[in-house]
Scaffold this motif. Structure first.
Motif, PDB file in Angstrom:
ATOM      1  N   TRP A   1       0.767  -1.257   0.059  1.00  0.00           N
ATOM      2  CA  TRP A   1       0.109   0.075   0.129  1.00  0.00           C
ATOM      3  C   TRP A   1       0.890   1.101  -0.092  1.00  0.00           C
ATOM      4  CZ3 TRP A   1       0.830  -3.270   4.066  1.00  0.00           C
ATOM      5  CH2 TRP A   1       1.516  -2.708   5.014  1.00  0.00           C
ATOM      6  N   THR A   2       0.302   2.373  -0.580  1.00  0.00           N
ATOM      7  CA  THR A   2       1.140   3.726  -0.361  1.00  0.00           C
ATOM      8  C   THR A   2       0.190   4.507   0.625  1.00  0.00           C
ATOM      9  OG1 THR A   2      -0.229   4.420  -2.129  1.00  0.00           O
ATOM     10  CG2 THR A   2       1.887   3.272  -2.633  1.00  0.00           C
ATOM     11  N   ALA A   3       0.787   5.357   1.228  1.00  0.00           N
ATOM     12  CA  ALA A   3      -0.099   6.409   1.951  1.00  0.00           C
ATOM     13  C   ALA A   3       0.580   7.820   1.837  1.00  0.00           C
ATOM     14  CB  ALA A   3       0.083   5.761   3.545  1.00  0.00           C
ATOM     15  N   ASP A   4      -0.234   8.743   1.930  1.00  0.00           N
ATOM     16  CA  ASP A   4       0.202  10.191   2.307  1.00  0.00           C
ATOM     17  C   ASP A   4       0.329  10.563   3.854  1.00  0.00           C
ATOM     18  OD1 ASP A   4       0.732  10.265  -0.476  1.00  0.00           O
ATOM     19  OD2 ASP A   4      -1.488  11.366  -0.869  1.00  0.00           O
ATOM     20  N   GLY A   5       1.084  10.171   4.377  1.00  0.00           N
ATOM     21  CA  GLY A   5       1.059  10.097   6.024  1.00  0.00           C
ATOM     22  C   GLY A   5       1.268   8.859   6.898  1.00  0.00           C
ATOM     23  N   THR A   6       1.145   9.096   8.053  1.00  0.00           N
ATOM     24  CA  THR A   6       0.923   7.801   8.892  1.00  0.00           C
ATOM     25  C   THR A   6      -0.199   7.716   9.631  1.00  0.00           C
ATOM     26  OG1 THR A   6       2.116   8.970  10.486  1.00  0.00           O
ATOM     27  CG2 THR A   6       3.559   8.142   9.054  1.00  0.00           C
ATOM     28  N   ALA A   7      -0.259   6.512  10.315  1.00  0.00           N
ATOM     29  CA  ALA A   7      -1.617   6.212  11.274  1.00  0.00           C
ATOM     30  C   ALA A   7      -1.195   4.876  11.939  1.00  0.00           C
ATOM     31  CB  ALA A   7      -2.942   6.057  10.351  1.00  0.00           C
ATOM     32  N   ASP A   8      -1.956   4.750  12.977  1.00  0.00           N
ATOM     33  CA  ASP A   8      -2.075   3.619  13.724  1.00  0.00           C
ATOM     34  C   ASP A   8      -3.022   2.402  13.021  1.00  0.00           C
ATOM     35  OD1 ASP A   8      -0.144   4.736  15.318  1.00  0.00           O
ATOM     36  OD2 ASP A   8      -1.412   5.077  17.044  1.00  0.00           O
ATOM     37  N   PHE A   9      -2.671   1.606  12.444  1.00  0.00           N
ATOM     38  CA  PHE A   9      -3.879   0.511  11.770  1.00  0.00           C
ATOM     39  C   PHE A   9      -3.392  -0.805  11.773  1.00  0.00           C
ATOM     40  CE2 PHE A   9      -0.401   1.803   8.609  1.00  0.00           C
ATOM     41  CZ  PHE A   9      -0.594   0.525   8.051  1.00  0.00           C
ATOM     42  N   SER A  10      -4.388  -1.665  11.378  1.00  0.00           N
ATOM     43  CA  SER A  10      -4.157  -3.024  11.064  1.00  0.00           C
ATOM     44  C   SER A  10      -4.495  -3.363   9.793  1.00  0.00           C
ATOM     45  CB  SER A  10      -5.389  -3.791  12.157  1.00  0.00           C
ATOM     46  OG  SER A  10      -4.897  -3.457  13.415  1.00  0.00           O
ATOM     47  N   VAL A  11      -3.970  -4.488   9.264  1.00  0.00           N
ATOM     48  CA  VAL A  11      -4.360  -4.874   7.944  1.00  0.00           C
ATOM     49  C   VAL A  11      -5.181  -6.295   7.978  1.00  0.00           C
ATOM     50  CG1 VAL A  11      -3.217  -5.835   5.936  1.00  0.00           C
ATOM     51  CG2 VAL A  11      -2.020  -4.355   7.087  1.00  0.00           C
ATOM     52  N   TYR A  12      -6.307  -6.144   7.159  1.00  0.00           N
ATOM     53  CA  TYR A  12      -7.398  -7.365   7.449  1.00  0.00           C
ATOM     54  C   TYR A  12      -7.367  -7.928   6.022  1.00  0.00           C
ATOM     55  CZ  TYR A  12      -8.727  -5.393  11.946  1.00  0.00           C
ATOM     56  OH  TYR A  12      -8.590  -5.002  13.083  1.00  0.00           O
ATOM     57  N   VAL A  13      -7.524  -9.272   5.975  1.00  0.00           N
ATOM     58  CA  VAL A  13      -7.846  -9.972   4.914  1.00  0.00           C
ATOM     59  C   VAL A  13      -9.204 -10.654   4.896  1.00  0.00           C
ATOM     60  CG1 VAL A  13      -7.119 -11.938   3.364  1.00  0.00           C
ATOM     61  CG2 VAL A  13      -5.605 -10.491   4.223  1.00  0.00           C
ATOM     62  N   THR A  14     -10.250 -10.521   3.880  1.00  0.00           N
ATOM     63  CA  THR A  14     -11.659 -11.105   3.990  1.00  0.00           C
ATOM     64  C   THR A  14     -11.725 -12.112   2.941  1.00  0.00           C
ATOM     65  OG1 THR A  14     -12.259  -8.872   4.957  1.00  0.00           O
ATOM     66  CG2 THR A  14     -13.923 -10.404   4.105  1.00  0.00           C
ATOM     67  N   ASP A  15     -12.222 -13.193   3.409  1.00  0.00           N
ATOM     68  CA  ASP A  15     -12.589 -14.457   2.428  1.00  0.00           C
ATOM     69  C   ASP A  15     -13.893 -14.304   2.151  1.00  0.00           C
ATOM     70  OD1 ASP A  15     -13.304 -16.981   1.669  1.00  0.00           O
ATOM     71  OD2 ASP A  15     -12.282 -17.991   3.236  1.00  0.00           O
ATOM     72  N   PRO A  16     -14.164 -14.377   0.742  1.00  0.00           N
ATOM     73  CA  PRO A  16     -15.679 -14.176   0.087  1.00  0.00           C
ATOM     74  C   PRO A  16     -16.441 -14.907   0.680  1.00  0.00           C
ATOM     75  CG  PRO A  16     -14.286 -14.990  -1.559  1.00  0.00           C
ATOM     76  CD  PRO A  16     -13.368 -14.566  -0.420  1.00  0.00           C
ATOM     77  N   SER A  17     -16.097 -16.354   1.139  1.00  0.00           N
ATOM     78  CA  SER A  17     -17.104 -17.174   1.675  1.00  0.00           C
ATOM     79  C   SER A  17     -17.512 -16.926   3.025  1.00  0.00           C
ATOM     80  CB  SER A  17     -16.441 -18.691   1.654  1.00  0.00           C
ATOM     81  OG  SER A  17     -15.566 -18.752   2.507  1.00  0.00           O
ATOM     82  N   MET A  18     -16.602 -15.940   3.892  1.00  0.00           N
ATOM     83  CA  MET A  18     -17.147 -15.656   5.138  1.00  0.00           C
ATOM     84  C   MET A  18     -17.013 -13.953   5.133  1.00  0.00           C
ATOM     85  SD  MET A  18     -14.885 -18.707   7.230  1.00  0.00           S
ATOM     86  CE  MET A  18     -13.232 -17.871   6.765  1.00  0.00           C
TER      87      MET A  18
END
Length: 118
Positions: free
Chosen positions: A46-63
């Protein structure tokens, strides 16, 4: 007429005074280049114009109501992480990735992409 101009001027002033939101974008995977391994490691960039406190999530289409939390970052901007699954990911189209700030704000959501079995 004067009242209408005053309303327009006020709306414009408020819009200009609002803080600019940093632009975040998931650059990989894309809808034309998904993941080719059901176990990984699979790239998330990913690219960002700044910083943040964040999490990365992956979502399965079956759930769709469940997401894998892949990584947590403090005061971080652009980057790459590799997702390694302990179980086989469901080979399918419709997977998504979301970057979510600790306050619950979605910073970026990927296009839907596919996972193929390796």
């Amino acid at each position: 007429m004067l009242a209408r101009l005053a309303v327009v001027a006020l709306a414009l002033a408020l819009a200009l005074a609002a803080p600019a939101r940093a632009a975040w974008q998931i650059t990989f995977p894309t809808n034309s280049s998904g993941w080719t391994s059901a176990y990984g490691p699979n790239e998330i960039s990913w690219t960002a114009d700044g910083t943040a406190d964040f999490s990365v999530y992956v979502t399965d289409p079956s759930m769709p109501d469940f997401s894998y939390e892949v990584a947590i970052y403090d005061a971080y901007g652009s980057g790459t992480v590799y997702f390694q699954s302990v179980q086989e990911l469901t080979p399918a189209d419709g997977w998504t990735i979301r970057l979510e700030a600790t306050n619950g704000t979605t910073l970026a959501t990927s296009d839907e992409f596919g996972v193929t079995s390796s």
